[in-house]
Design an enzyme around this catalytic site. Sequence first.
Site, PDB file in Angstrom:
ATOM      1  N   GLU A  63       0.822  -1.222   0.000  1.00 18.11           N
ATOM      2  CA  GLU A  63       0.000   0.000   0.000  1.00 18.11           C
ATOM      3  C   GLU A  63       0.847   1.260   0.000  1.00 18.11           C
ATOM      4  OE1 GLU A  63      -2.754  -0.578   3.284  1.00 18.11           O
ATOM      5  OE2 GLU A  63      -4.093  -1.704   1.996  1.00 18.11           O
ATOM      6  N   GLU A  66      -5.553  -8.191  -1.556  1.00 12.86           N
ATOM      7  CA  GLU A  66      -6.276  -8.064  -0.285  1.00 12.86           C
ATOM      8  C   GLU A  66      -7.713  -7.693  -0.587  1.00 12.86           C
ATOM      9  OE1 GLU A  66      -4.804  -5.510   2.821  1.00 12.86           O
ATOM     10  OE2 GLU A  66      -2.732  -6.021   2.356  1.00 12.86           O
TER      11      GLU A  66
HETATM   12  C1  BGP Z   1      -4.751  -2.975   4.699  1.00 15.50           C
HETATM   13  C2  BGP Z   1      -3.427  -3.475   5.191  1.00 15.50           C
HETATM   14  C3  BGP Z   1      -3.460  -4.722   5.960  1.00 15.50           C
HETATM   15  C4  BGP Z   1      -4.758  -5.021   6.673  1.00 15.50           C
HETATM   16  C5  BGP Z   1      -5.999  -4.537   5.997  1.00 15.50           C
HETATM   17  C6  BGP Z   1      -7.238  -4.544   6.839  1.00 15.50           C
HETATM   18  O1  BGP Z   1      -4.762  -1.593   4.640  1.00 15.50           O
HETATM   19  O2  BGP Z   1      -2.515  -3.713   4.128  1.00 15.50           O
HETATM   20  O3  BGP Z   1      -2.301  -4.792   6.717  1.00 15.50           O
HETATM   21  O4  BGP Z   1      -4.736  -5.012   8.003  1.00 15.50           O
HETATM   22  O5  BGP Z   1      -5.852  -3.255   5.470  1.00 15.50           O
HETATM   23  O6  BGP Z   1      -7.243  -3.435   7.673  1.00 15.50           O
HETATM   24  P1  BGP Z   1      -7.602  -3.479   9.216  1.00 15.50           P
HETATM   25  O7  BGP Z   1      -6.692  -4.512   9.783  1.00 15.50           O
HETATM   26  O8  BGP Z   1      -7.329  -2.117   9.727  1.00 15.50           O
HETATM   27  O9  BGP Z   1      -9.019  -3.861   9.302  1.00 15.50           O
END
Ligand code: BGP
Length: 482
Positions: A176, A377
Amino acid sequence: MGVLRDDFLWGGACAANQFEGAWDVDGKGDSVIDHCIGGVFNQQKWITIDIRPDQLYPSHEAIDFYHHYKEDIDLFAEMGFNVFRTSMNWTRIYPTGLEEEPNEAGLAFYDKVFDYCLSKGIQPLITLSHYELPYELVRRYNGWASRELIPLFEKLCYTLFERFHDKVKLWLTFNEINCATAEMGAMYGTSNLQGFEGRRDQLHVSPQIRMQSLHHQFVASAKVVKYAHEHYPDFKMGCMTVYLQTYPATCDPKDQLANQENMRRRVFYTTDVQVRGYYGCWCKRFWEENDVEIQWEPGDAEILLEGKVDFLSFSYYMTNLIGTHDDLKQTEGNIVGGGINPYLKASEWGWQVDPDGLRFALNEMYDRYQVPVMIVENGLGALDEVVVEDGVRRVHDQYRIDYLRTHLEAMKEAVKDGVDLMGYTWWGPIDLVSHGTGEMRKRYGFIYVDKYDDGTGDLSRFKKDSFEYYKKVIASNGEDLD
Ligand code: BGP
């Protein structure tokens, strides 16, 4: 013939700092995340300069993948994964980032993980940097604000390439990377945290520092991609972007312009550089109007062109609205929030669920860049209720199945539209620590982990209903989504 290609990559994605635990085991140093105390919904995590014995730091134990990796990979294999995306903790390899020689115990751990994955028919997809900067590099250099980090990152990557080139062929440079286009992203993305203690939303880092830090990351990424192409021609090198889709809040042309500008600043700022090899034409004005003056070194422009990625990957969770009218109500996100869309429902954490937006995103990205894309993701963080039936623990997570099904349907539509899609990895196939809030109760997994926000739990694992659903989907290469 099915919609998806025969060699479609199916799997899940995790990040070392959110699931490995063992934060100081076998010579590992402390990373930025190891200094973070958990938050809750609407209250971001805290970061402390020193690690305090009286506080609970969720990353320190996390779900202890470090000691459970075989059991977890067995479950991934049972679901039919042929790819597993994870990252490698920089501080397991170079504990402060500054050592001359890598930490053998750290390398040996990843050898075991990759060997075990490969023995189960799962190929690793590795993120070289996923919010895991050695904290020492914050202390000394204010994170990526300093150009000194470029050779340190190169050293890490070349060590990993040399050691693992037979086992890992798919790599992403920065997770990201575009998150630092927003102020909050300076916490983990570029880690401009020197001397800072407090909550993420209290951190204020100027556009100058963030854009200069990003420039350093672009150069570092391009150098590493170029090196990989020269030394390991069978590698595929990708970039990774959080796809922060926004729509104009109204049909007011001013809203269209605001949205166009927002998409450029938040998303295309980094993909343009990493995929095309140069900054967008609009950047000059953006820099001027925000007092940003990028310090270039001789050769930077050439290296950006020479280090273009082979494929583009992104995370996708939600969409938001952008508008110029005052009445637009706002909702949450973990990097940035945005305007509430009356046509969408939001998760318990306020993230607006939008499967059509995924089709839109895939088309936008592929149209613009014409390189293969991959969804690395996508997922739903939700509160799961455990019920005991006939002495067996279960989670009936139909809401997660619905989220998955609708997003996969949209993904297939995009492939029918002509998008060259390599694969799909669900975020957090096993429950892990939330990036945004540090919570455990925000669960993404198909596999439940007995671990709670107060640090309790026996770390046992069991399957939720969604486990069998994803298994069926993979077995049919995405044909059977019912
Ligand atoms: C993204 C990241 C991850 C992950 C995901 C979900 O932005 O790359 O590391 O955690 O989001 O976010 P969260 O864990 O805040 O729900």
